[in-house]
Scaffold this motif. Structure first.
Motif, PDB file in Angstrom:
ATOM      1  N   SER A   1      -8.013   5.628   2.630  1.00 16.64           N
ATOM      2  CA  SER A   1      -8.110   6.813   1.775  1.00 16.64           C
ATOM      3  C   SER A   1      -8.863   7.910   2.526  1.00 16.64           C
TER       4      SER A   1
ATOM      5  N   ASP B   1      -9.003   9.825  -9.417  1.00 20.74           N
ATOM      6  CA  ASP B   1      -8.210   8.977  -8.517  1.00 20.74           C
ATOM      7  C   ASP B   1      -7.490   7.884  -9.309  1.00 20.74           C
TER       8      ASP B   1
ATOM      9  N   THR C   1      -1.762  11.441  -4.339  1.00 24.57           N
ATOM     10  CA  THR C   1      -2.593  12.635  -4.209  1.00 24.57           C
ATOM     11  C   THR C   1      -3.401  12.827  -5.475  1.00 24.57           C
TER      12      THR C   1
ATOM     13  N   ARG D   1      -6.013  12.740  -0.409  1.00 28.21           N
ATOM     14  CA  ARG D   1      -5.027  11.660  -0.259  1.00 28.21           C
ATOM     15  C   ARG D   1      -5.718  10.321  -0.472  1.00 28.21           C
TER      16      ARG D   1
ATOM     17  N   GLU E   1       0.839  -1.196   0.000  1.00 29.14           N
ATOM     18  CA  GLU E   1       0.000   0.000   0.000  1.00 29.14           C
ATOM     19  C   GLU E   1       0.875   1.247   0.000  1.00 29.14           C
ATOM     20  N   HIS E   2       0.342   2.316  -0.579  1.00 26.54           N
ATOM     21  CA  HIS E   2       1.061   3.575  -0.649  1.00 26.54           C
ATOM     22  C   HIS E   2       0.037   4.674  -0.859  1.00 26.54           C
ATOM     23  N   ASP E   3       0.413   5.909  -0.607  1.00 30.71           N
ATOM     24  CA  ASP E   3      -0.498   7.035  -0.775  1.00 30.71           C
ATOM     25  C   ASP E   3      -0.157   7.819  -2.033  1.00 30.71           C
TER      26      ASP E   3
ATOM     27  N   ARG F   1      -5.323   6.159  -0.763  1.00 30.36           N
ATOM     28  CA  ARG F   1      -4.499   4.992  -0.449  1.00 30.36           C
ATOM     29  C   ARG F   1      -4.551   4.009  -1.620  1.00 30.36           C
TER      30      ARG F   1
ATOM     31  N   TRP G   1      -6.621   1.006  -5.878  1.00 30.17           N
ATOM     32  CA  TRP G   1      -6.754   1.970  -4.788  1.00 30.17           C
ATOM     33  C   TRP G   1      -8.042   1.686  -4.012  1.00 30.17           C
TER      34      TRP G   1
END
Length: 320
Positions: free
Chosen positions: A62, A79, A7, A13, A3-5, A15, A54
């Motif tokens: 998220s 997104d 923008t 934000r 997992e990572h964020d 996820r 996501w």
């Protein structure tokens, strides 16, 4: 799975998650509020693809947007683009399940240059509520009204839904009950169903139904004009996206392949191997189509010829 964020365009934000498997990249547009466990076969190295995906706004890590009205279809498409851009992916095959079909289709309509192929699993590109419960022979306008009213009612009693689902034990017994509920069918691995339901039941259900109402208002979408290869997988016993409504939007498209499976709406859980098989076939079709298009392009003109008006080129060559 990592997992990572990222923008999104409006600053929200998001996820994201990805697999690091070898193979071509595939963007997965998820079902509403669902987790990677829904796609057990895609998480394995044997899938032969790298998956990017996501979690929807306000779910599973998220963030909710500052403007909570920013949960329309266009926002979910933004997104999806943010996930692609963060991974440095310009163009790839895009797949979706349930609500994710709407996002994948809209992404292809708005940004065809980013989508090389589409796989729709148990979903419709628009009119989400109108596609529900058609197996009962109820007119679409009535089904749409029932689904809309029911979702509003569930949103109104969301605290009760939270109190029940947040505390119900999720184990082999309850997963087996779910598999005999009609919304889901036996056939999926019970441990995988447990893992899926354990996270899914913990949603903030008022927000979940708010998300559902936002995308449920999207009317039927016209897909005419899409030229990339498309595969549609529909569940024969799907109560939430009937096979007729799932397949009709692509019926006139030249690159469409349709397959109806003996599954419920939870097709990715109940037929995981078919998902991988059809995705592999789609990727091969995409490569063949893009190769054919490359061969059909007119050859580039000689750099010197580019400086000479086309009408003079042939005579100039004769004189030389």
């Amino acid at each position: 799975m990592h997992e990572h964020d990222v923008t999104s365009a409006d600053g929200t934000r998001i996820r994201g998650w990805r697999t690091d498997n070898a193979g071509p990249t595939v963007l997965l547009c998820p079902g509403l509020g669902t987790t990677p466990e829904v796609w057990p076969a895609l998480l394995l190295p044997s899938a032969g693809v790298r998956v990017l995906s996501w979690y929807h706004r306000g779910t599973m890590g998220s963030a909710r947007p500052e403007d909570e009205s920013r949960i329309e279809l266009a926002d979910h498409v933004a997104d999806a683009l943010a996930v692609l851009d963060a991974a440095g992916v310009r163009r790839c095959v895009v797949m979706g399940w349930s609500v994710g079909v709407m996002v994948a289709a809209e992404l292809a309509r708005r940004h065809p240059e980013r989508v090389s192929g589409l796989l729709f699993a148990a979903g419709v590109p628009g009119d989400l509520f109108g596609a529900m419960f058609s197996a009962f022979g109820i007119p679409a306008v009535v089904r749409r009204a029932i689904a809309l009213t029911g979702t509003h009612a569930l949103r109104a009693i969301a605290p009760v839904v939270d109190a029940v689902l947040h505390h119900v034990p999720v184990n082999t017994f309850t997963a087996t009950l779910a598999q005999h509920s009609g919304l889901m069918l036996p056939g999926a691995d019970v441990k995988t169903v447990v893992a899926t339901l354990r996270r899914f039941t913990q949603h903030d259900w008022r927000w979940y139904f708010t998300l559902a109402l936002a995308v449920g208002s999207i009317p039927a979408r016209e897909l005419r004009g899409l030229t990339c290869p498309i595969t549609v997988l529909a569940g024969q016993y799907d109560l939430l996206a009937s096979p007729e409504r799932a397949t009709k939007p692509v019926s006139m498209l030249p690159q469409a392949r349709v397959r109806i499976l003996p599954t419920s709406h939870f097709l990715p859980l109940e037929a995981p191997d078919v998902i991988v098989q059809e995705l592999t076939l789609l990727i091969r079709r995409v490569k063949a189509v893009e190769r054919a298009r490359e061969l059909a392009r007119p050859p580039a003109r000689d750099p010197i010829d580019a400086l000479i008006p086309p009408a003079l080129t042939y005579g100039s060559r004769l004189r030389s």
